[in-house]
Structure formats: structure tokens, C-alpha cells
Design an enzyme around this catalytic site. Structure first.
Site, short mmCIF file in Angstrom:
data_model
loop_
_atom_site.label_atom_id
_atom_site.label_comp_id
_atom_site.label_asym_id
_atom_site.label_seq_id
_atom_site.Cartn_x
_atom_site.Cartn_y
_atom_site.Cartn_z
N LYS A 51 0.84 -1.20 0.00
CA LYS A 51 0.00 0.00 0.00
C LYS A 51 0.88 1.26 0.00
O LYS A 51 0.62 2.22 -0.72
CB LYS A 51 -0.95 -0.02 1.21
CG LYS A 51 -2.09 -1.00 1.04
CD LYS A 51 -2.89 -1.29 2.29
CE LYS A 51 -3.90 -2.41 1.99
NZ LYS A 51 -4.66 -2.89 3.14
N GLN A 95 -5.16 -1.72 9.18
CA GLN A 95 -5.03 -3.06 8.60
C GLN A 95 -5.64 -4.13 9.53
O GLN A 95 -5.34 -4.16 10.71
CB GLN A 95 -3.53 -3.35 8.35
CG GLN A 95 -3.25 -4.62 7.59
CD GLN A 95 -3.74 -4.59 6.15
OE1 GLN A 95 -3.85 -3.55 5.52
NE2 GLN A 95 -4.07 -5.76 5.62
N ASP A 118 -11.53 2.40 3.30
CA ASP A 118 -11.91 0.99 3.18
C ASP A 118 -13.42 0.83 2.96
O ASP A 118 -13.89 -0.24 2.58
CB ASP A 118 -11.58 0.25 4.49
CG ASP A 118 -10.24 -0.49 4.45
OD1 ASP A 118 -9.88 -0.96 3.36
OD2 ASP A 118 -9.60 -0.59 5.50
N1 GUN Z 1 -7.04 -7.03 5.60
C1 GUN Z 1 -7.30 -7.79 4.50
N2 GUN Z 1 -7.95 -7.06 3.57
C2 GUN Z 1 -8.11 -5.83 4.10
C3 GUN Z 1 -8.70 -4.63 3.60
O1 GUN Z 1 -9.24 -4.56 2.50
N3 GUN Z 1 -8.65 -3.57 4.44
C4 GUN Z 1 -8.09 -3.62 5.66
N4 GUN Z 1 -8.11 -2.53 6.41
N5 GUN Z 1 -7.53 -4.71 6.16
C5 GUN Z 1 -7.55 -5.80 5.36
#
Ligand code: GUN
Length: 284
Positions: A51, A95, A118
Site C-alpha cells: 500500500k 489493517q 476501506d
Molecule cells: N485485511 C485484509 N484485507 C483488508 C482490507 O481490505 N482492508 C483492511 N483494512 N484490512 C484488510
């Protein structure tokens, strides 16, 4: 049968985001994303690194908050509140999964919905339900981009989603419905699943079981999207779809890896750009 190239579609999205970011920068605006990670989960660390890399690639400011496993709920909540107040941060992502002593719902609910890139906050989930949204959850949004890339018109088609998670299955069904598909959501308790999936013009598998969807479950000429990310009996990465048998039957299929996976971070970049525009009063 054609393989949908997730890497290529993902690259196109990032190029679009990078071009718009360059224009925003001329106005003195740099989109900013804060990424919070708690603990040492190796998979989460890789996702977070990717990211950050993507932010750099499209020209965003990004700041990583790597907190120790011992972080308390109060400390995590304070950080989110601080980031809500910062003008240089347009998007906040925590996350998941969090270590078991921390409550993810509490954190998500604290994120200001206009910074919730998200789209996990109940306000954004509700906005998706009524079709009046700013952000779409990254995985379903990525799937829609992949479907659009095939040129297949979703309108009037029968779409079946396997899986009903809050992050993928449920919003996925809603996005397909917004584009006028006739949608059916199926899950682990569904009876006669194959009878339902066999009627799908568009089949989205998000069930989390390696090679679960076999050729006998797929309609001739269907578009098959595989959201799964599993390991097969030999430890090799594979999806929820038995690619080798299904690919002979369908019109389009996403591979694993190289299908949905590359899309999710690109959609996060898209959401962060949207957040920066909204927070700076830029419409279009
Ligand atoms: N963990 C796995 N996929 C995601 C996601 O799309 N967003 C977040 N914040 N954590 C994750």
C-alpha cells in the site's frame, strides 16, 4: 475463453489516479493516506508495504503507523482520533485483522466516514445500500472494474455471488444490483448450490475454499471472477475456482494470482484520491 488481466486493469486504474493526482498537486493538494498496522502478522506487513509502495507510485503522501502488539484499545483509538483531525491525512486505513485483544469494530466506528477509504464504517456501508456512496469497498470495486474490462454488459444478467462477508459478498451483490443484474447471494448453508451457480451469467466466488467451484457448477460462456486466495495441497497459491477445468467452459475468467488481487490496492488509491477531492471541495 479469455483470461482477465488484473495486472493490466490495475495499472490502468493507477495511471488514471496518478494523472488526477498530478492535477491536484498543481492546486497545492497532495492526497494523504495513513496506514495503521498493529503487531507482526507477516501477511499484513506485506499488504501494508504494498500500500505504501502504491502511494508513492501515484504521488500520494503516506504515513505508516506500526504499533506494537501490546498496543491498548485506548492508544489505538487516540491515534485514529488524531488522524481524523489532521488536514494532511485524507484517508485512514487500519489493517485487519487486529490482535485478538483489540476490537476492530470500535476502531472502524471511530474513523471519520469521509476518511474511511476501506468503506467499512456503517455510514459508508449504508450509503452503498442506498446507492449514494463516495467510497466502495476495495475488493468489490475492483471486481466491477474487471467485469467492465470484459465489455460484458451487466444489465439484466443473472449474477450469483458465493459468499456473504461484509467486506466482499454483501457489497459485491449490491454493486451488481446497482448495475441492474439479477443477483443471488449464496453461502455455506445454501442447498443445491450447483443448481444456482449453473444459471449464472456472472459468477463471483468469494468463499475462501481452494478450488471449490468446479466446471460442473458453471454455465457455458459465464464470466467467472475468483476472489479467493488459498493454498492448494502442494502449498501453491490458488483461488476458490478450479481454474484448469472451469476455464474451458467460461467466456472470461480471472486467474489467481494476477486477477482480483492486484485490483484491491488500486481501488484504495482511487478511494484516497476521492477522499482528498471531497475534503478539498473539488467536484467531478
Ligand atoms: N485485511 C485484509 N484485507 C483488508 C482490507 O481490505 N482492508 C483492511 N483494512 N484490512 C484488510
Amino acid at each position: 475463453m479469455k483470461i482477465i488481466d488484473g495486472k493490466a486493469v490495475s495499472k490502468a486504474v493507477r495511471e488514471r489516479v496518478a494523472a488526477e493526482t498530478a492535477k491536484l498537486k498543481e492546486k497545492g493538494i497532495t492526497p494523504g493516506l495513513a496506514v495503521i498496522i498493529v503487531g507482526d502478522d507477516p501477511a499484513s506487513k506485506v499488504y501494508v508495504k504494498n500500500k505504501e509502495k502504491a502511494c508513492e507510485e501515484v504521488g500520494f503522501f503516506s504515513e505508516k503507523f506500526a504499533l506494537p502488539e501490546s498496543t491498548t484499545q485506548k492508544e489505538l483509538n487516540s491515534l485514529v482520533k488524531e488522524l481524523n483531525e489532521r488536514n494532511d491525512i485524507n484517508g485512514i486505513l487500519c489493517q485487519l485483522p487486529l490482535p485478538p485483544h483489540l476490537n476492530d469494530k470500535e476502531v472502524i466506528n471511530l474513523i471519520n466516514p469521509i476518511k474511511d477509504v476501506d468503506a467499512f464504517h456503517p455510514v459508508n456501508v449504508g450509503a452503498i445500500m442506498i446507492g449514494d456512496y463516495s467510497f466502495l469497498p476495495c475488493t468489490p470495486a475492483g471486481v466491477m472494474e474487471l467485469i467492465h474490462s470484459t465489455g460484458v454488459d451487466v444489465c439484466g444478467k443473472k449474477a450469483v455471488v458465493i459468499g456473504r462477508s461484509n467486506i466482499v459478498g454483501k457489497p459485491m451483490a449490491m454493486l451488481l444490483l446497482h448495475e441492474n443484474a439479477t443477483v443471488e447471494i449464496t453461502h455455506s448453508k445454501t442447498k443445491n448450490l450447483a443448481d444456482i451457480t449453473k444459471k449464472a451469467d456472472i459468477l463471483v466466488a468469494a468463499i475462501g475454499k481452494a478450488k471449490f467451484v468446479t466446471a460442473d457448477m458453471v454455465k457455458d460462456g459465464a464470466v467467472v471472477i475468483d476472489v479467493g486466495m488459498n493454498r492448494d495441497e502442494n502449498g501453491k497459491l490458488c483461488g476458490d475456482v478450479d481454474f484448469d477445468s472451469v476455464c474451458e467452459k467460461c467466456s472470461f475468467i480471472t486467474p489467481v494470482p494476477g486477477g482480483v488481487g492486484p485490483m484491491t490496492i488500486s481501488m484504495l488509491m482511487q478511494n484516497t484520491l476521492t477522499a482528498a477531492k471531497i475534503q478539498n471541495g473539488i467536484k467531478d
